[in-house]
Design a protein around this motif. Sequence first.
Motif, PDB file in Angstrom:
ATOM      1  N   ARG A  71      50.310  50.306  42.051  1.00 31.88           N
ATOM      2  CA  ARG A  71      49.090  50.128  42.764  1.00 31.88           C
ATOM      3  C   ARG A  71      49.215  48.795  43.871  1.00 31.88           C
ATOM      4  O   ARG A  71      49.328  47.681  43.356  1.00 31.88           O
TER       5      ARG A  71
ATOM      6  N   SER B  93      40.897  51.591  46.376  1.00 33.26           N
ATOM      7  CA  SER B  93      39.932  51.276  45.272  1.00 33.26           C
ATOM      8  C   SER B  93      39.206  49.838  45.898  1.00 33.26           C
ATOM      9  O   SER B  93      40.068  49.305  46.922  1.00 33.26           O
TER      10      SER B  93
ATOM     11  N   VAL C  56      52.722  54.853  39.195  1.00 30.91           N
ATOM     12  CA  VAL C  56      52.212  54.510  40.006  1.00 30.91           C
ATOM     13  C   VAL C  56      52.171  52.769  40.224  1.00 30.91           C
ATOM     14  O   VAL C  56      52.053  52.117  39.053  1.00 30.91           O
TER      15      VAL C  56
ATOM     16  N   GLU D 296      48.021  54.806  46.150  1.00 33.75           N
ATOM     17  CA  GLU D 296      46.910  53.736  45.586  1.00 33.75           C
ATOM     18  C   GLU D 296      47.112  52.380  45.863  1.00 33.75           C
ATOM     19  O   GLU D 296      47.850  51.641  45.943  1.00 33.75           O
TER      20      GLU D 296
ATOM     21  N   GLU E  88      44.377  48.929  46.755  1.00 28.85           N
ATOM     22  CA  GLU E  88      43.082  48.312  46.664  1.00 28.85           C
ATOM     23  C   GLU E  88      42.745  47.554  47.779  1.00 28.85           C
ATOM     24  O   GLU E  88      43.646  46.571  48.306  1.00 28.85           O
TER      25      GLU E  88
ATOM     26  N   ARG F 266      51.203  52.673  35.309  1.00 28.98           N
ATOM     27  CA  ARG F 266      50.351  52.213  36.322  1.00 28.98           C
ATOM     28  C   ARG F 266      50.501  50.664  36.422  1.00 28.98           C
ATOM     29  O   ARG F 266      50.207  50.122  35.278  1.00 28.98           O
TER      30      ARG F 266
ATOM     31  N   GLN G 124      53.079  55.024  49.217  1.00 29.16           N
ATOM     32  CA  GLN G 124      52.169  54.623  48.215  1.00 29.16           C
ATOM     33  C   GLN G 124      50.810  55.308  48.472  1.00 29.16           C
ATOM     34  O   GLN G 124      50.134  55.627  49.735  1.00 29.16           O
TER      35      GLN G 124
ATOM     36  N   CYS H 288      46.212  50.396  33.405  1.00 28.26           N
ATOM     37  CA  CYS H 288      47.021  49.854  34.219  1.00 28.26           C
ATOM     38  C   CYS H 288      47.334  48.488  33.607  1.00 28.26           C
ATOM     39  O   CYS H 288      46.543  47.882  33.061  1.00 28.26           O
TER      40      CYS H 288
ATOM     41  N   ASP I  38      49.780  46.978  38.812  1.00 33.14           N
ATOM     42  CA  ASP I  38      49.511  46.387  40.043  1.00 33.14           C
ATOM     43  C   ASP I  38      50.611  45.486  40.631  1.00 33.14           C
ATOM     44  O   ASP I  38      51.476  45.177  40.031  1.00 33.14           O
TER      45      ASP I  38
END
Lengths: 310, 310
Positions: free
Chosen positions: B11, B79, B9, B45, B47, B232, B43, B208, B234
């Motif tokens: 994120r 998130s 993922v 996920e 934030e 995962r 996408q 992550c 970021d």
Amino acid sequence: MPTFPSSAVVREVGLRDGLQSIQTILPTPLKQEWIRLAYAAGQREIEVGSFVPARLLPQLADTAELLAYAQTLPGLRASVLVPNLRGAESAIAQAAHLMIVPLSASHAHSLANLRQTPDEVVAEVARIRAARDAAGSKTLIEGGVGTAFGCTLQGRVEPAEVLRLMQALLDAGADRVSIADTVGYADPRQVSELFEQALKIAGDRFCCGHFHDTRGLALANVYAALSLGVQRFDASLAGIGGCPHAPGASGNAATEDLAYMLASMRVDTGIDLRQLLKLRAQVSEWLAGETTHGALWRAGLPKTFSETTA
Amino acid sequence: MPTFPSSAVVREVGLRDGLQSIQTILPTPLKQEWIRLAYAAGQREIEVGSFVPARLLPQLADTAELLAYAQTLPGLRASVLVPNLRGAESAIAQAAHLMIVPLSASHAHSLANLRQTPDEVVAEVARIRAARDAAGSKTLIEGGVGTAFGCTLQGRVEPAEVLRLMQALLDAGADRVSIADTVGYADPRQVSELFEQALKIAGDRFCCGHFHDTRGLALANVYAALSLGVQRFDASLAGIGGCPHAPGASGNAATEDLAYMLASMRVDTGIDLRQLLKLRAQVSEWLAGETTHGALWRAGLPKTFSETTA
């Protein structure tokens, strides 16, 4: 957990792969100053130019003079690129430490750039080896297999073909071989897979990885190769060179970023990063107007840097 | 040869970590459009912001509105960052999928940024967990250990302290934990060493890796973590965000470059890279005047790209 070699060589190719791809023609005294300062910063392997006709690459017309200059610096291993026997004869006559013969695993790229098939280049390497031996020369021959991860003309390049050509280069008399991602197509998984096979074939005669940062993956690719034990990587100060097929894109891995990664990982390169960053500032001033690359020059060394390295 | 997960993922944190660090305040409808197009590109996920007082981060004042919008998109896991119980109560009230509580392993950074010691943040996580459970809420709690590879204020941060705090977060009731190289000090060897220990402690509750590309090593660091099975990461579209301590330097790994690396490695992310590149062009237009980063947008996808991916 991967293991890592305790030392590695960052071979400077900015004076060849970098300068041949940009417009600015750097005057010979400035190139000599670059070589002198790179040497002072601890670099011990520098590709100073290419023995090709000056009408093809006027940027590199002073290769013989630079090689002679580099040979005045004790312990500096100066290399030159030679596309054919004629270039090799010049390298042998000047007793270069190393000559690198490029071979393109992409047939389309080979025909477009070298006007020869890859197997014709292999045959030329056999002639170069014969000439070297006949001259009683110690100049090493490196066969560099380029477009090893794909090609902007041909598209896909089969790993089996890359490995076949690498074996053929060794059979033809190359002292060592290397692999180049000429157009910046490689990802670290492909590097792991291909380099593992290459190391099986060539053992310690597999000597170098050459990665372009066109799509931002050069350092990840170096890391993948390093994890397999590869200990020499080409790099270009300030990432100069670019890619004719991608305006604005980076050339080789930036020397300073690569040297920083290795130092941070406690892999000794012998390079003084502060001196190298000063040289980068100097060279980018000489090349004002050209696009430069890299991250470390902006961010500076981490506060922890002197603590984490020897 | 390392092995790699079959999927991972990416994120998106550009709307939080990216936008909080730049001057431009992106209007809410454009942020919603960013979320919509990121979702359309695959996408899942994102934030969307941070529940902090608007006077501290006016760029993120519309977090509640964005969270509500994101929750209208089926399957999107939105998130928010929450620095304390008060922020967590907002996330719980809105039934966010996940709230991320940042903890700084550097005591100096923790005191300067959060005005709390790391252990006081751990105690706050226990209160957040109690509030979450008392509310019968399903909002997940992620404890994010930042400045895990060093700090611009304090310098060195001991890996043992990072791991102690990670364990403390789990003990306090965090559902999962992550590690962040907040200032771009990490190299892939450090990542391998620390993440291996983190995985031993947290197992699949280690969720992550968050890497800044300040010194060009973000993708190499992702690769090192991926090789250990981490799934995962970021990332910030166009690498926006930067670093307050390094003017002009990159922020998080650029989403598009990371998604490209993973796709090229045959690690499925569900992302359509062509759509993502269009979104990148759109967002960089909205952020005209801000420095953006990344390599793929200049170079484009390789000719071989559709062949090497599913």
